[in-house]
Write a protein that holds these residues in place. Structure first.
Motif, PDB file in Angstrom:
ATOM      1  N   HIS A 162       0.854  -1.194   0.000  1.00 42.78           N
ATOM      2  CA  HIS A 162       0.000   0.000   0.000  1.00 42.78           C
ATOM      3  C   HIS A 162       0.883   1.234   0.000  1.00 42.78           C
ATOM      4  CE1 HIS A 162      -3.973  -1.862   1.292  1.00 42.78           C
ATOM      5  NE2 HIS A 162      -3.125  -2.864   1.451  1.00 42.78           N
ATOM      6  N   PHE A 163       0.272   2.411  -0.237  1.00 39.49           N
ATOM      7  CA  PHE A 163       1.000   3.678  -0.132  1.00 39.49           C
ATOM      8  C   PHE A 163       0.014   4.771   0.262  1.00 39.49           C
ATOM      9  CE2 PHE A 163      -0.820   3.819  -4.285  1.00 39.49           C
ATOM     10  CZ  PHE A 163      -0.937   5.147  -4.656  1.00 39.49           C
ATOM     11  N   PRO A 164       0.486   5.800   0.987  1.00 41.81           N
ATOM     12  CA  PRO A 164      -0.413   6.874   1.426  1.00 41.81           C
ATOM     13  C   PRO A 164      -0.530   8.003   0.405  1.00 41.81           C
ATOM     14  CG  PRO A 164       1.699   7.132   2.501  1.00 41.81           C
ATOM     15  CD  PRO A 164       1.808   5.904   1.644  1.00 41.81           C
ATOM     16  N   ARG A 196       2.920  -0.948   8.932  1.00 39.03           N
ATOM     17  CA  ARG A 196       1.961   0.107   8.633  1.00 39.03           C
ATOM     18  C   ARG A 196       2.161   1.238   9.637  1.00 39.03           C
ATOM     19  NH1 ARG A 196      -3.178   1.135   6.255  1.00 39.03           N
ATOM     20  NH2 ARG A 196      -4.121   2.919   7.307  1.00 39.03           N
ATOM     21  N   PHE A 236      -0.253   7.010  11.104  1.00 40.19           N
ATOM     22  CA  PHE A 236      -0.222   8.306  10.445  1.00 40.19           C
ATOM     23  C   PHE A 236      -0.781   9.404  11.357  1.00 40.19           C
ATOM     24  CE2 PHE A 236      -0.640   5.283   6.847  1.00 40.19           C
ATOM     25  CZ  PHE A 236       0.570   5.553   6.218  1.00 40.19           C
ATOM     26  N   THR A 244      -4.994   5.117   1.958  1.00 42.12           N
ATOM     27  CA  THR A 244      -3.861   4.209   1.717  1.00 42.12           C
ATOM     28  C   THR A 244      -4.264   3.110   0.739  1.00 42.12           C
ATOM     29  OG1 THR A 244      -4.475   2.924   3.696  1.00 42.12           O
ATOM     30  CG2 THR A 244      -2.810   4.654   3.970  1.00 42.12           C
TER      31      THR A 244
END
Length: 213
Positions: free
Chosen positions: A62-64, A140, A143, A155
């Protein structure tokens, strides 16, 4: 898209020539009449850096992405990668991306391992030359959005970028009432377009080479 396999692939692939402009142009907005969008600036572009931060969740990468607050500025309310302008205290644009990510979403730069970068990208709307840095973190993150700069964080899984049904197009009305016809990525129900989509488009072209998707 298995996280460990993706990281190993990117570590090698990012050392090779990049797709660059060919990939960027696939997500480039145009004027509603079909004319190319052109902007002129009186000063040289400033430098900046953004971070594509890869992390694992249930074995998947995943990526934010962040949503900017509404403000009197050219990127008001838009979806973006965490990042910002180069400061004289930054060693380079890699450090800019790490520092800005820490400031905007609370991920310590000490926990991020840099894998490489995509092609440097000129953001015509704001006159920035931006380096999209790719990094990884082994968990993870928790955030913590900086409220003045970040309204929300989503995400999406990385593999959503290469799903054809997420690539769409619509009319956008931007500052000064200009109408643009713009491709965009539909990620987590958000419209990711403009410079961010163009930078991610280069990652998409690279991901198409990944043998496990």
């Amino acid at each position: 898209m298995n996280f460990d396999e993706l990281i190993r692939f990117l570590e090698k692939r990012l050392q090779m020539p990049m797709p660059g402009t060919v990939a960027h142009d696939k997500m480039k907005p145009k004027m509603a009449n079909g004319a190319p969008l052109r902007m002129k600036h009186a000063t040289p572009p400033r430098k900046g850096g953004v971070l594509i931060l890869l992390f694992e969740e249930n074995g998947v990468a995943h990526f934010p992405l962040i949503q900017r607050p509404n403000y009197e500025g050219i990127h008001s309310g838009q979806m973006a990668l965490p990042g910002g302008r180069y400061e004289h205290t930054d060693q380079d644009q890699f450090q800019t991306a790490l520092r800005e990510t820490e400031e905007e979403i609370g991920v310590s730069r000490d926990n991020v391992e840099i894998i490489g970068s995509l092609s440097e990208f000129f953001v015509a709307a704001s006159n920035y030359m931006v380096l999209p840095v790719i990094g990884k973190i082994d968990h993870r993150p928790d955030f913590i959005p900086e409220p003045r700069e970040v309204d929300d964080i989503v995400t999406p899984p990385v593999h959503h970028l290469i799903e054809p049904q997420r690539l769409k197009k619509k009319e956008m009305i931007v500052r000064n009432g200009y109408k643009l016809e713009s491709p965009y990525f539909d990620l987590e129900g958000r419209t990711v377009w403009g410079a961010t989509a163009m930078m991610l488009s280069e990652l998409v072209e690279i991901l198409k080479e990944f043998p496990q998707h």
